[in-house]
Design an enzyme around this catalytic site. Structure first.
Site, PDB file in Angstrom:
ATOM      1  N   ASP A  12       0.807  -1.227   0.000  1.00 48.28           N
ATOM      2  CA  ASP A  12       0.000   0.000   0.000  1.00 48.28           C
ATOM      3  C   ASP A  12       0.838   1.274   0.000  1.00 48.28           C
ATOM      4  OD1 ASP A  12      -2.196  -1.691   0.114  1.00 48.28           O
ATOM      5  OD2 ASP A  12      -2.247  -1.661   2.306  1.00 48.28           O
ATOM      6  N   LYS A  15       1.750   2.135  -5.112  1.00 46.20           N
ATOM      7  CA  LYS A  15       2.293   1.574  -6.368  1.00 46.20           C
ATOM      8  C   LYS A  15       1.369   1.873  -7.554  1.00 46.20           C
ATOM      9  CE  LYS A  15       2.346  -2.465  -4.345  1.00 46.20           C
ATOM     10  NZ  LYS A  15       2.087  -2.093  -2.939  1.00 46.20           N
ATOM     11  N   GLY A  39      -4.517  -4.351  -3.851  1.00 51.91           N
ATOM     12  CA  GLY A  39      -5.506  -3.321  -4.161  1.00 51.91           C
ATOM     13  C   GLY A  39      -4.735  -2.078  -4.529  1.00 51.91           C
ATOM     14  N   HIS A  40      -4.665  -1.776  -5.824  1.00 49.16           N
ATOM     15  CA  HIS A  40      -3.865  -0.640  -6.297  1.00 49.16           C
ATOM     16  C   HIS A  40      -4.810   0.480  -6.731  1.00 49.16           C
ATOM     17  CE1 HIS A  40      -0.212  -3.456  -7.188  1.00 49.16           C
ATOM     18  NE2 HIS A  40      -0.607  -3.481  -5.941  1.00 49.16           N
ATOM     19  N   GLN A 221       1.975  -6.110  -3.166  1.00 43.68           N
ATOM     20  CA  GLN A 221       2.401  -6.211  -1.768  1.00 43.68           C
ATOM     21  C   GLN A 221       3.681  -5.371  -1.559  1.00 43.68           C
ATOM     22  OE1 GLN A 221       1.457  -9.630  -3.289  1.00 43.68           O
ATOM     23  NE2 GLN A 221      -0.442  -8.614  -2.838  1.00 43.68           N
TER      24      GLN A 221
HETATM   25  P1  GDP Z   1      -0.800   0.308  -3.547  1.00 51.52           P
HETATM   26  O1  GDP Z   1      -1.386  -0.978  -3.090  1.00 51.52           O
HETATM   27  O2  GDP Z   1       0.676   0.384  -3.303  1.00 51.52           O
HETATM   28  O3  GDP Z   1      -1.150   0.656  -4.975  1.00 51.52           O
HETATM   29  O4  GDP Z   1      -1.439   1.440  -2.627  1.00 51.52           O
HETATM   30  P2  GDP Z   1      -2.998   1.569  -2.212  1.00 51.52           P
HETATM   31  O5  GDP Z   1      -3.767   2.049  -3.382  1.00 51.52           O
HETATM   32  O6  GDP Z   1      -3.476   0.351  -1.532  1.00 51.52           O
HETATM   33  O7  GDP Z   1      -2.899   2.661  -1.076  1.00 51.52           O
HETATM   34  C1  GDP Z   1      -2.343   3.923  -1.296  1.00 51.52           C
HETATM   35  C2  GDP Z   1      -3.404   4.994  -0.948  1.00 51.52           C
HETATM   36  O8  GDP Z   1      -2.768   6.255  -0.829  1.00 51.52           O
HETATM   37  C3  GDP Z   1      -4.447   5.155  -2.018  1.00 51.52           C
HETATM   38  O9  GDP Z   1      -5.669   5.506  -1.419  1.00 51.52           O
HETATM   39  C4  GDP Z   1      -3.912   6.318  -2.858  1.00 51.52           C
HETATM   40  O10 GDP Z   1      -4.947   7.032  -3.518  1.00 51.52           O
HETATM   41  C5  GDP Z   1      -3.269   7.157  -1.807  1.00 51.52           C
HETATM   42  N1  GDP Z   1      -2.093   7.936  -2.236  1.00 51.52           N
HETATM   43  C6  GDP Z   1      -1.099   7.567  -3.102  1.00 51.52           C
HETATM   44  N2  GDP Z   1      -0.148   8.524  -3.149  1.00 51.52           N
HETATM   45  C7  GDP Z   1      -0.545   9.498  -2.297  1.00 51.52           C
HETATM   46  C8  GDP Z   1       0.050  10.734  -1.888  1.00 51.52           C
HETATM   47  O11 GDP Z   1       1.141  11.123  -2.290  1.00 51.52           O
HETATM   48  N3  GDP Z   1      -0.656  11.475  -0.965  1.00 51.52           N
HETATM   49  C9  GDP Z   1      -1.854  11.080  -0.468  1.00 51.52           C
HETATM   50  N4  GDP Z   1      -2.446  11.856   0.420  1.00 51.52           N
HETATM   51  N5  GDP Z   1      -2.429   9.909  -0.829  1.00 51.52           N
HETATM   52  C10 GDP Z   1      -1.774   9.128  -1.728  1.00 51.52           C
HETATM   53  P1  IMO Z   2      -0.888  -4.229  -2.248  1.00 49.18           P
HETATM   54  O1  IMO Z   2      -0.425  -4.771  -3.575  1.00 49.18           O
HETATM   55  C1  IMO Z   2      -0.980  -4.625   2.078  1.00 49.18           C
HETATM   56  C2  IMO Z   2      -1.057  -8.676   3.718  1.00 49.18           C
HETATM   57  C3  IMO Z   2      -2.316  -9.131   4.415  1.00 49.18           C
HETATM   58  C4  IMO Z   2      -1.749 -10.120   5.402  1.00 49.18           C
HETATM   59  C5  IMO Z   2      -0.609 -10.767   4.617  1.00 49.18           C
HETATM   60  C6  IMO Z   2      -0.981 -12.075   3.939  1.00 49.18           C
HETATM   61  O2  IMO Z   2      -2.190  -3.523  -2.324  1.00 49.18           O
HETATM   62  O3  IMO Z   2       0.175  -3.438  -1.596  1.00 49.18           O
HETATM   63  P2  IMO Z   2      -2.519 -12.814   1.916  1.00 49.18           P
HETATM   64  O4  IMO Z   2      -3.882 -12.363   1.484  1.00 49.18           O
HETATM   65  O5  IMO Z   2      -1.452 -12.580   0.897  1.00 49.18           O
HETATM   66  O6  IMO Z   2      -2.547 -14.212   2.439  1.00 49.18           O
HETATM   67  O7  IMO Z   2      -2.161 -11.895   3.195  1.00 49.18           O
HETATM   68  O8  IMO Z   2      -0.227  -9.830   3.618  1.00 49.18           O
HETATM   69  N1  IMO Z   2      -1.256  -8.182   2.340  1.00 49.18           N
HETATM   70  C7  IMO Z   2      -1.196  -6.891   1.994  1.00 49.18           C
HETATM   71  N2  IMO Z   2      -1.022  -5.791   2.742  1.00 49.18           N
HETATM   72  N3  IMO Z   2      -1.080  -4.519   0.739  1.00 49.18           N
HETATM   73  C8  IMO Z   2      -1.226  -5.616  -0.032  1.00 49.18           C
HETATM   74  O9  IMO Z   2      -1.189  -5.553  -1.382  1.00 49.18           O
HETATM   75  C9  IMO Z   2      -1.327  -6.867   0.588  1.00 49.18           C
HETATM   76  N4  IMO Z   2      -1.503  -8.140   0.148  1.00 49.18           N
HETATM   77  C10 IMO Z   2      -1.447  -8.935   1.219  1.00 49.18           C
HETATM   78  O10 IMO Z   2      -2.985  -8.057   5.044  1.00 49.18           O
HETATM   79  O11 IMO Z   2      -1.198  -9.441   6.491  1.00 49.18           O
HETATM   80 MG    MG Z   3      -2.893  -1.682  -1.808  1.00 45.16          MG
END
Ligand code: GDP
Ligand code: IMO
Ligand code: MG
Length: 421
Positions: A12, A15, A39-40, A221
């Site tokens: 998270d 990415k 979840g991107h 991840q």
């Molecule tokens: P990912 O799994 O690495 O793609 O990240 P996620 O989408 O799960 O979580 C990142 C969250 O931070 C999302 O809600 C993005 O919209 C938000 N986000 C990404 N970059 C920034 C930033 O520079 N500032 C803020 N405030 N939010 C951001």
């Molecule tokens: P993105 O790509 C954050 C965490 C889960 C759990 C552990 C194992 O959005 O960054 P799993 O479902 O793989 O058996 O879970 O890894 N986890 C993540 N945490 N971002 C993710 O993906 C994750 N994918 C799995 O919360 O602790």
């Molecule tokens: Mg994510």
């Protein structure tokens, strides 16, 4: 060449946003591991989209998107994801390619994931319950079904053999499930999957690379969730570090170019497991609120804490990161001071190395303290405009990690990005 973008923390890191931005410079975006546990989040033209298995290049009309052999695919989830995107991107299916060799997540894998977590009780991993662990177990256990199998006439019997084995295992967990309700949507989704572009992705990529196409491998991840190097056993079941790119896409190491490593200006973790810099206080709560730190897939609240340079340096080393990206710098706008862990006191000894048994140790982080930014980073449009204290912080991080920062992200939008030349 194949450039790589991967998360350096526990996932998270942002990415999706950064891949969507960088995709303008690439012809192909390729996912190499993980599955719908990811979840991107992307914000495109005011629309919020969360991608699970589909690479984050889909919004660029010139980009082809590959789901590589290292990914595990849940047909039901993927079909839902594609159908949701069709209104926004009518040609999404035409630009999506899927490896024959990508393993399938069966409905029974999801049931096994849930049963295994329930059986672990307080020691549960905090899995997203998408069936990731059981699907990768069947892959390495040499039992799994692959996407290409859907095209085979024997698919049903292959499925039945594996599902039967799973049902027997589930009986041990005393799980009673109405299988018809799970299987019907699965087979419908498999038919849908069979109509997509399923390819010999290693040959497909090789041909494109030979034609000079630029490829970006998109990680899911984060490095601290890597099956080998993460905080085992509180990890996911794939190699999230750069090592996963070659095995997950079928490309040789000699073709890897730049490695983008991405970290938040602070740190988060979803699920259980060690988190040395976690803030279990009002500062942690504030980070969660301002950073909107709730899981994109599960909606679970993310644990929050200060940036951990010990863990980050380990992640940078493992993947050979050449370009660093810091996201969510704006979230710290009203924090004063800002801290960064620079070593650990583990069992009374100071160390800058990540202990292999982090889970069994009591860790006390040692912090470097910085003055707050004093001026909102969120309103800056260039890196030059940012206050000197922020530049000092960036310089410190670069020095500690031995890697150059190339972008600072200061908001959710695609273009809310400060470039450092
Ligand atoms: P990912 O799994 O690495 O793609 O990240 P996620 O989408 O799960 O979580 C990142 C969250 O931070 C999302 O809600 C993005 O919209 C938000 N986000 C990404 N970059 C920034 C930033 O520079 N500032 C803020 N405030 N939010 C951001
Ligand atoms: P993105 O790509 C954050 C965490 C889960 C759990 C552990 C194992 O959005 O960054 P799993 O479902 O793989 O058996 O879970 O890894 N986890 C993540 N945490 N971002 C993710 O993906 C994750 N994918 C799995 O919360 O602790
Ligand atoms: Mg994510």
């Amino acid at each position: 060449m194949v450039d790589v973008l991967l998360g350096l923390q526990w996932g998270d890191e942002g990415k999706g946003k950064i891949v969507d931005y960088l995709a303008g410079n690439y012809d192909i975006i390729a996912r190499f591991q993980g599955g719908p546990n990811a979840g991107h989040t992307l914000y495109v033209n005011g629309n919020k989209v969360v991608l699970r298995t589909i690479p984050s290049g889909v919004f660029h009309v010139h980009c082809l998107n590959l789901i590589g052999n290292g990914v595990v695919i849940d047909p039901v989830s993927l079909m839902g994801e594609i159908e949701q995107l069709v209104t926004l991107i009518p040609d999404v299916k035409d630009r999506l390619f899927i490896s024959h060799r990508a393993h399938l997540i069966l409905p029974t894998h999801r049931a096994l994931d849930a049963a295994s977590e329930a059986a672990k009780g307080v020691d549960k991993i905090g899995s997203t319950l998408k069936g990731i662990g059981p699907a990768y177990m069947d892959k390495t256990g040499r039992n799994g079904l692959r996407t290409g199998d859907i095209l085979s006439r024997d698919f049903r019997s292959k499925y039945e053999k594996l599902a039967q084995k799973h049902r027997q295992m589930l009986n041990q967990y005393a799980q009673i499930v109405n299988w018809e309700e799970w299987e019907q949507p699965f087979f419908e989704a498999c038919e849908y999957l069979a109509s997509l572009k399923i390819v010999n992705s290693e040959y497909w990529l090789d041909a494109h690379l030979n034609n000079g196409k630029r490829v970006l491998a998109e990680g899911a991840q984060g490095s601290m969730l890597d099956i080998d190097y993460g905080t085992y056993p509180f990890v996911t079941s794939s190699n999230t570090t750069a090592a996963g790119v070659c095995s997950g896409l079928g490309i040789p190491p000699s073709r890897i170019g730049e490695v983008y490593g991405i970290t938040k200006a602070y740190c988060t973790r979803v699920g259980s497991g060690p988190f040395p810099t976690e803030l279990d206080d009002e500062f942690g709560e504030e980070l969660r609120k301002v950073g909107n730190e709730f899981g994109a897939v599960t909606g679970r609240s993310r644990r929050c804490g200060w940036i951990d340079l010990v863990a980050l340096r380990y992640a940078v080393m493992l993947s050979g990161v050449t370009r660093l990206i810091i996201t969510k710098a704006d979230v710290l706008d009203n924090f004063n001071p800002v801290k960064a862990a620079i070593s650990y006191i583990a069992d009374g000894e100071e160390t800058k190395e990540l202990p292999f048994d982090l889970c069994d140790k009591v860790i006390k982080p040692v912090y470097e303290t910085f003055a707050g930014w004093g001026k909102p980073i969120s309103t800056c449009t260039t890196y030059e405009e940012t206050p000197q204290v922020f530049k000092d912080y960036c310089h410190f991080v670069e020095q500690y990690l031995g890697t150059k920062i190339v972008f600072i992200s200061n908001g959710t939008g695609r273009d809310q990005l400060l470039t450092i030349s």
